[in-house]
Scaffold this motif. Structure first.
Motif: not given
Length: 342
Positions: A56-79
């Protein structure tokens, strides 16, 4: 914006990681210690990450998504908007992070406990059995405990000539005692560091903490004497009577006075209520120290009595008359104790 704040973000998301040059390293997206996952902390690639074990890899937003929301970028954006202070009206919390951190913490604690147990077993296995003619026999004799009266020395005791002592940062001679769980397997080792006095007598080492336990021993005990049955604790016959004391010296003093009874050392008063004993032991005598002026000791003793009673056992309490003394003090003050002990 997340990339510019990446040094704070990785601490938030991956708290068990550590800085390694221009990267933040940890074991995985779970946040545990390790090296498999790397996050760039500086320059044009700040926030770019890769988990080399999972691919797995990505940028900072992907890191939030993968750590907290199972890869969901929409929830990661709100956080991320909340974390960056861009949307104070939305108080969305990282609801999935706490279970992950708790799982990681529990896993690390379990691993540390296993390592301590393995270290304790290794120390025990590398130490020769028997204490005859060793400083342990001399030390106990100096405490008035003549094991010749029992006909044999407890197999739960050994002498190690050099055991590392963190307090003085060097190895010292020590008496070792095996602490076993309900199934008879050793779970920890009790260490009593010793030193030789100018007169040649072996005594407890002059340390702030001359006694320590290596390993977790909750519910276990030191099996010092089998009593009249001669059987192991887990094979104790129905009607077996046990004397339970706190420390090794007190317990051995009770064995000298009452060799017909099984004798166990709980290691600590707080552990006494947690001891796991077979149902065949219907009667217990607690050989307590005379420190009833200590509220914590009274509470722990009451907890042990209550626990044993709730298990359907008959419980007797034996407290020496010597103020702030124990049954080893009684043994040493009464040369011919016979069977007048607990």
């Amino acid at each position: 914006m997340l990339a510019r704040s990446i040094q704070q973000l990785v601490i938030e998301l991956l708290p068990a990681g550590q800085r390694d040059g221009h990267e933040w390293r940890c074991g995985s997206l779970g946040g545990e210690k390790g090296q498999s996952l790397a996050v760039h902390l500086h320059g044009a690639r700040a926030g770019v990450w890769a988990d080399f074990s999972s691919g797995e890899k990505g940028d900072a937003l992907d890191l939030v998504a993968c750590c907290l929301y199972g890869g969901n970028r929409r929830d990661a954006m709100r956080w991320a908007e909340n974390w960056l202070g861009l949307n104070t009206a939305d108080s969305m919390a990282p609801i999935q992070r706490r279970p992950i951190l708790e799982k990681v913490k529990t896993s690390e604690l379990d691993k540390e406990a296993q390592q301590r147990r393995a270290k304790a077993r290794r120390l025990w296995q590398e130490t020769p059995a028997g204490i005859a003619g060793t400083p342990v026999e001399s030390y106990l004799a100096g405490r008035g405990i003549d094991l010749r009266q029992l006909g044999r020395a407890p197999g739960a005791l050994r002498f190690a000539p050099a055991v590392w002592c963190a307090e003085v940062q060097k190895p010292l001679p020590a008496m070792l005692a095996a602490i076993c769980g309900p199934n008879g397997k050793m779970v920890a080792v009790h260490r009593t560091w010793l030193q030789q006095s100018p007169s040649g007598i072996w005594i407890k080492a002059d340390l702030q903490n001359p006694k320590k336990v290596l390993g977790s021993f909750a519910g276990g005990c030191i099996r010092l004497w089998r009593g009249a049955s001669g059987k192991a604790l887990d094979l104790a016959p129905t009607g077996d009577v046990a004397i339970v004391a706190e420390g090794i010296e007190t317990a051995l003093s009770c064995a000298i006075a009452c060799p017909e009874f099984r004798v166990l050392a709980a290691v600590s008063l707080s552990n006494m209520a947690s001891m796991k004993l077979p149902d065949t032991i219907k009667e217990i005598t607690i050989a307590a120290d005379n420190d009833c002026g200590n509220p914590a000791a009274r509470k722990a003793l009451a907890a042990a009595i209550h626990q044993f009673t709730e298990q359907g056992r008959t419980v007797r309490l034996a407290v020496p008359e010597i103020e702030h003394g124990d049954w080893n003090d009684v043994l040493r003050n009464e040369p011919d104790t016979g069977h007048n002990g607990p």
